[in-house]
Motif scaffolding. Structure first.
Motif, PDB file in Angstrom:
ATOM      1  N   ASN A 113     147.350 -54.799  62.774  1.00  0.00           N
ATOM      2  CA  ASN A 113     147.653 -53.413  62.440  1.00  0.00           C
ATOM      3  C   ASN A 113     148.567 -52.795  63.500  1.00  0.00           C
ATOM      4  O   ASN A 113     149.568 -52.139  63.193  1.00  0.00           O
ATOM      5  N   SER A 114     148.232 -53.030  64.771  1.00  0.00           N
ATOM      6  CA  SER A 114     149.046 -52.501  65.868  1.00  0.00           C
ATOM      7  C   SER A 114     150.456 -53.071  65.832  1.00  0.00           C
ATOM      8  O   SER A 114     151.439 -52.351  66.041  1.00  0.00           O
ATOM      9  N   ARG A 115     150.560 -54.395  65.565  1.00  0.00           N
ATOM     10  CA  ARG A 115     151.875 -55.030  65.547  1.00  0.00           C
ATOM     11  C   ARG A 115     152.770 -54.402  64.477  1.00  0.00           C
ATOM     12  O   ARG A 115     153.962 -54.164  64.696  1.00  0.00           O
ATOM     13  N   GLY A 116     152.198 -54.117  63.304  1.00  0.00           N
ATOM     14  CA  GLY A 116     152.990 -53.496  62.244  1.00  0.00           C
ATOM     15  C   GLY A 116     153.474 -52.119  62.632  1.00  0.00           C
ATOM     16  O   GLY A 116     154.638 -51.761  62.417  1.00  0.00           O
ATOM     17  N   LEU A 117     152.588 -51.322  63.225  1.00  0.00           N
ATOM     18  CA  LEU A 117     152.955 -49.965  63.606  1.00  0.00           C
ATOM     19  C   LEU A 117     154.020 -49.942  64.705  1.00  0.00           C
ATOM     20  O   LEU A 117     155.001 -49.208  64.623  1.00  0.00           O
ATOM     21  N   VAL A 118     153.792 -50.749  65.759  1.00  0.00           N
ATOM     22  CA  VAL A 118     154.732 -50.694  66.879  1.00  0.00           C
ATOM     23  C   VAL A 118     156.083 -51.277  66.479  1.00  0.00           C
ATOM     24  O   VAL A 118     157.135 -50.848  66.993  1.00  0.00           O
TER      25      VAL A 118
ATOM     26  N   GLU B  59     157.512 -50.883  63.573  1.00  0.00           N
ATOM     27  CA  GLU B  59     158.203 -49.794  62.895  1.00  0.00           C
ATOM     28  C   GLU B  59     158.675 -48.733  63.897  1.00  0.00           C
ATOM     29  O   GLU B  59     159.732 -48.123  63.718  1.00  0.00           O
ATOM     30  N   MET B  60     157.895 -48.515  64.956  1.00  0.00           N
ATOM     31  CA  MET B  60     158.330 -47.567  65.991  1.00  0.00           C
ATOM     32  C   MET B  60     159.611 -48.050  66.670  1.00  0.00           C
ATOM     33  O   MET B  60     160.524 -47.259  66.937  1.00  0.00           O
ATOM     34  N   VAL B  61     159.676 -49.332  66.981  1.00  0.00           N
ATOM     35  CA  VAL B  61     160.869 -49.898  67.608  1.00  0.00           C
ATOM     36  C   VAL B  61     162.068 -49.786  66.671  1.00  0.00           C
ATOM     37  O   VAL B  61     163.183 -49.468  67.100  1.00  0.00           O
ATOM     38  N   MET B  62     161.855 -50.067  65.385  1.00  0.00           N
ATOM     39  CA  MET B  62     162.946 -49.937  64.406  1.00  0.00           C
ATOM     40  C   MET B  62     163.419 -48.486  64.311  1.00  0.00           C
ATOM     41  O   MET B  62     164.615 -48.212  64.214  1.00  0.00           O
ATOM     42  N   TYR B  63     162.447 -47.562  64.334  1.00  0.00           N
ATOM     43  CA  TYR B  63     162.800 -46.145  64.300  1.00  0.00           C
ATOM     44  C   TYR B  63     163.683 -45.793  65.507  1.00  0.00           C
ATOM     45  O   TYR B  63     164.720 -45.124  65.373  1.00  0.00           O
ATOM     46  N   ALA B  64     163.254 -46.241  66.706  1.00  0.00           N
ATOM     47  CA  ALA B  64     164.025 -45.936  67.910  1.00  0.00           C
ATOM     48  C   ALA B  64     165.424 -46.540  67.837  1.00  0.00           C
ATOM     49  O   ALA B  64     166.415 -45.929  68.279  1.00  0.00           O
TER      50      ALA B  64
ATOM     51  N   MET C 182     152.080 -47.236  72.470  1.00  0.00           N
ATOM     52  CA  MET C 182     151.032 -46.886  71.516  1.00  0.00           C
ATOM     53  C   MET C 182     149.748 -47.616  71.925  1.00  0.00           C
ATOM     54  O   MET C 182     149.789 -48.745  72.415  1.00  0.00           O
ATOM     55  N   GLN C 183     148.589 -46.965  71.758  1.00  0.00           N
ATOM     56  CA  GLN C 183     147.330 -47.595  72.142  1.00  0.00           C
ATOM     57  C   GLN C 183     146.196 -47.040  71.285  1.00  0.00           C
ATOM     58  O   GLN C 183     146.344 -46.002  70.630  1.00  0.00           O
ATOM     59  N   GLU C 184     145.074 -47.744  71.312  1.00  0.00           N
ATOM     60  CA  GLU C 184     143.881 -47.227  70.641  1.00  0.00           C
ATOM     61  C   GLU C 184     143.355 -46.023  71.408  1.00  0.00           C
ATOM     62  O   GLU C 184     143.344 -46.014  72.648  1.00  0.00           O
ATOM     63  N   SER C 185     142.874 -45.019  70.664  1.00  0.00           N
ATOM     64  CA  SER C 185     142.376 -43.808  71.304  1.00  0.00           C
ATOM     65  C   SER C 185     141.088 -44.070  72.064  1.00  0.00           C
ATOM     66  O   SER C 185     140.871 -43.524  73.147  1.00  0.00           O
ATOM     67  N   GLN C 186     140.230 -44.903  71.513  1.00  0.00           N
ATOM     68  CA  GLN C 186     138.950 -45.181  72.128  1.00  0.00           C
ATOM     69  C   GLN C 186     138.752 -46.692  72.255  1.00  0.00           C
ATOM     70  O   GLN C 186     139.130 -47.453  71.360  1.00  0.00           O
ATOM     71  N   ALA C 187     138.155 -47.102  73.364  1.00  0.00           N
ATOM     72  CA  ALA C 187     137.799 -48.518  73.532  1.00  0.00           C
ATOM     73  C   ALA C 187     136.573 -48.838  72.670  1.00  0.00           C
ATOM     74  O   ALA C 187     135.790 -47.945  72.331  1.00  0.00           O
ATOM     75  N   TRP C 188     136.420 -50.095  72.326  1.00  0.00           N
ATOM     76  CA  TRP C 188     135.252 -50.525  71.554  1.00  0.00           C
ATOM     77  C   TRP C 188     134.564 -51.683  72.279  1.00  0.00           C
ATOM     78  O   TRP C 188     135.189 -52.456  72.984  1.00  0.00           O
ATOM     79  N   GLN C 189     133.257 -51.752  72.101  1.00  0.00           N
ATOM     80  CA  GLN C 189     132.461 -52.713  72.860  1.00  0.00           C
ATOM     81  C   GLN C 189     132.441 -54.068  72.161  1.00  0.00           C
ATOM     82  O   GLN C 189     132.268 -54.154  70.952  1.00  0.00           O
ATOM     83  N   THR C 190     132.623 -55.130  72.944  1.00  0.00           N
ATOM     84  CA  THR C 190     132.591 -56.483  72.405  1.00  0.00           C
ATOM     85  C   THR C 190     131.151 -56.973  72.336  1.00  0.00           C
ATOM     86  O   THR C 190     130.234 -56.359  72.884  1.00  0.00           O
ATOM     87  N   TYR C 191     130.955 -58.091  71.656  1.00  0.00           N
ATOM     88  CA  TYR C 191     129.603 -58.608  71.435  1.00  0.00           C
ATOM     89  C   TYR C 191     128.912 -58.984  72.746  1.00  0.00           C
ATOM     90  O   TYR C 191     127.675 -59.001  72.820  1.00  0.00           O
TER      91      TYR C 191
ATOM     92  N   ASP D 263     158.711 -53.391  73.466  1.00  0.00           N
ATOM     93  CA  ASP D 263     159.525 -54.471  72.915  1.00  0.00           C
ATOM     94  C   ASP D 263     159.035 -54.920  71.542  1.00  0.00           C
ATOM     95  O   ASP D 263     159.598 -55.836  70.949  1.00  0.00           O
ATOM     96  N   GLY D 264     157.947 -54.289  71.026  1.00  0.00           N
ATOM     97  CA  GLY D 264     157.453 -54.599  69.692  1.00  0.00           C
ATOM     98  C   GLY D 264     156.249 -55.522  69.654  1.00  0.00           C
ATOM     99  O   GLY D 264     155.707 -55.769  68.582  1.00  0.00           O
ATOM    100  N   HIS D 265     155.781 -56.025  70.804  1.00  0.00           N
ATOM    101  CA  HIS D 265     154.617 -56.907  70.770  1.00  0.00           C
ATOM    102  C   HIS D 265     153.332 -56.103  70.982  1.00  0.00           C
ATOM    103  O   HIS D 265     153.359 -54.981  71.501  1.00  0.00           O
ATOM    104  N   SER D 266     152.198 -56.673  70.580  1.00  0.00           N
ATOM    105  CA  SER D 266     150.890 -56.050  70.757  1.00  0.00           C
ATOM    106  C   SER D 266     149.968 -57.014  71.471  1.00  0.00           C
ATOM    107  O   SER D 266     150.126 -58.234  71.364  1.00  0.00           O
ATOM    108  N   GLU D 267     149.012 -56.462  72.185  1.00  0.00           N
ATOM    109  CA  GLU D 267     148.062 -57.323  72.874  1.00  0.00           C
ATOM    110  C   GLU D 267     146.723 -56.617  73.024  1.00  0.00           C
ATOM    111  O   GLU D 267     146.638 -55.384  73.003  1.00  0.00           O
ATOM    112  N   LEU D 268     145.679 -57.436  73.167  1.00  0.00           N
ATOM    113  CA  LEU D 268     144.315 -56.943  73.370  1.00  0.00           C
ATOM    114  C   LEU D 268     143.974 -57.053  74.855  1.00  0.00           C
ATOM    115  O   LEU D 268     144.212 -58.090  75.475  1.00  0.00           O
TER     116      LEU D 268
END
Length: 464
Positions: free
Chosen positions: A353-358, A360-365, A414-423, A435-440
């Motif tokens: 989801n993040s990769r798709g959004l970012v 499009e942001m890069v394309m917009y810029a 761009m980033q997630e507003s809130q962190a989420w807890q892992t298992y 540059d258009g890439h996303s990472e966790l």
């Protein structure tokens, strides 16, 4: 050594090293074709690869010495994939959904390849044998024309002409299926994208199990084991299946031990009663007459049996406690593995989801003099592609110009507003970069401020 020399060594001497060399040499071709046929499903592609090489090991003695193994294995892969898809049609529909989320990152986003790759193997299969062999050797296994000519029994120049004609025929076959491209485009697109990385250690696993299956005639028994639970069980999930079988066996053993334990307690109680009776008789006889030898021997025997049974009961209880601890440990491991898999799927969805959004942001810029958008509504209006619901949970933290950034790959936009807890109790957030890439990113403490400050060039703006 050539393929033919290795094949002769395998057939005549049952050389496992020769067979392993053939598997290592041709597995990229088989695995990549299987991956295309199975819509990117890695587990199903492993099963198809296993099927193909098991079948190859079994049929090797009947193959012609002049066979081009690349061509034979490609046909075998198409056949195996179709058989598997035919028997698992309903399951395949669900797997295609998952495959769209787990597409190999190394696959090119080139428009030609996106059109070609679903139809490539079918188009190849409609070529005649020599044309197909030439293309597979040249553009998939990337052999020189001299090597292709040697494999086809001709000269280097003949191989060059054969490959050119075959490529044009392939282009025509694709055109009939709605794909418009050129032979020149195919000659660059196929080598760049057709061969996918093979999972680590897969060649060794397939070579060993296929070689063993060929020696015992158990190819289909092996496939039955591999697909007993589901097509997606994969090689890695066989370990989980083994754990489940161990748990069932341990549960059965525990039930049997419990029954034996109760029986032993009953026997001890009976012997104790007999021992008490004989002891009473002993007390009575002390004042009247001497105990007979038979009575004394019976008393000693019963006391010995009581001691032995008590020892056996203690051993049974210790073994039962050990099994119960093992069952509890296995159950905890299964629960942890299940939680980890759910977490992995959730994280993949977030990153996609993040990769798709970012992107499009890069394309917009790019279309607005380098200026990044200040809100997702601008991106949505610009592309008319992403509904606003997909932006929930994300915020834009950089809305300046990309021209002011020296290292695009190191700046969060761009980033997630809130962190989420892992298992496992840690905390995670997904970030999109300029540059258009996303990472966790994961932090044990849940504090992401240091990570974000080192990758930011402006203060965050309000959430979108």
């Amino acid at each position: 050594m050539t393929d033919q020399e290795l094949l002769r060594n395998f057939v005549r001497e049952r050389s496992e090293s020769a067979f392993a060399e053939l598997v290592g040499r041709h597995l990229p071709l088989v695995y990549s074709a299987a991956l295309r046929q199975m819509s990117g499903d890695v587990h199903a592609s492993r099963d198809v690869s296993q099927w193909v090489f098991s079948d190859f090991a079994r049929k090797a003695p009947s193959l012609s010495e002049n066979v081009v193994l690349a061509g034979w294995l490609h046909r075998a892969t198409i056949f195996a994939a179709r058989q598997m898809m035919r028997s698992e049609r309903r399951r395949q529909l669900r797997e295609q959904e998952a495959a769209s989320m787990n597409t190999t990152q190394s696959e090119s986003d080139d428009a030609d390849w996106r059109q070609i790759h679903p139809l490539l193997d079918e188009a190849l299969d409609h070529l005649d044998k020599t044309d197909r062999d030439a293309l597979l050797l040249r553009f998939f296994q990337q052999q020189s024309f001299a090597e292709v000519g040697a494999s086809l029994g001709g000269t280097e120049e003949a191989a060059r002409k054969r490959a050119a004609r075959a490529l044009e025929k392939l282009r025509f076959n694709l055109q009939r299926r709605g794909v418009t491209t050129t032979a020149a485009a195919l000659s660059t697109t196929i080598p760049a994208n057709a061969m996918q990385p093979v999972p680590a250690s897969l060649a060794g696993i397939i070579a060993h199990s296929s070689f063993a299956a060929a020696g015992t005639g158990t190819t289909f028994a092996l496939l039955k084991i591999m697909t007993a639970t589901s097509l997606r069980i994969g090689l890695g999930a066989l370990v989980t299946a083994g754990v489940a079988a161990t748990i069932v066996i341990q549960h059965q053993t525990q039930t049997r031990l419990r029954d034996e334990n109760e029986s032993l307690h009953w026997q001890i109680a009976q012997l104790q009663n007999n021992n008490d009776d004989l002891s009473s008789q002993l007390d009575e006889l002390k004042g009247s007459r001497k105990m007979s030898d038979d009575q004394f021997n019976d008393l000693m025997r019963l006391r010995s049996e009581v001691g032995i049974l008590r020892q056996r009961t203690n051993e049974q209880q210790q073994l039962q406690a050990s099994i119960e601890n093992s069952l509890a440990h296995q159950a905890a491991m299964q629960q942890s593995n299940s939680a980890a898999e759910r977490q992995r799927q959730f994280a993949i969805a977030k990153i996609n989801n993040s990769r798709g959004l970012v992107t499009e942001m890069v394309m917009y810029a790019s279309d607005h003099q380098g200026q990044f958008p200040t809100g997702f509504d601008q991106v949505w209006a610009y592309t008319n592609q992403f509904p606003s619901s997909t932006t929930n949970g994300f915020e834009i933290v950089y809305h300046g110009s990309g021209n002011q950034i020296t290292n695009l790959a190191n700046v969060i936009v761009m980033q997630e507003s809130q962190a989420w807890q892992t298992y496992d109790g840690k905390w995670a957030k997904v970030y999109g970069f300029a540059d258009g890439h996303s990472e966790l990113h994961v932090e044990a403490s849940g504090d992401f401020s240091d990570f974000e400050q080192r990758r930011s060039v402006s203060l965050p703006v309000g959430r979108q």
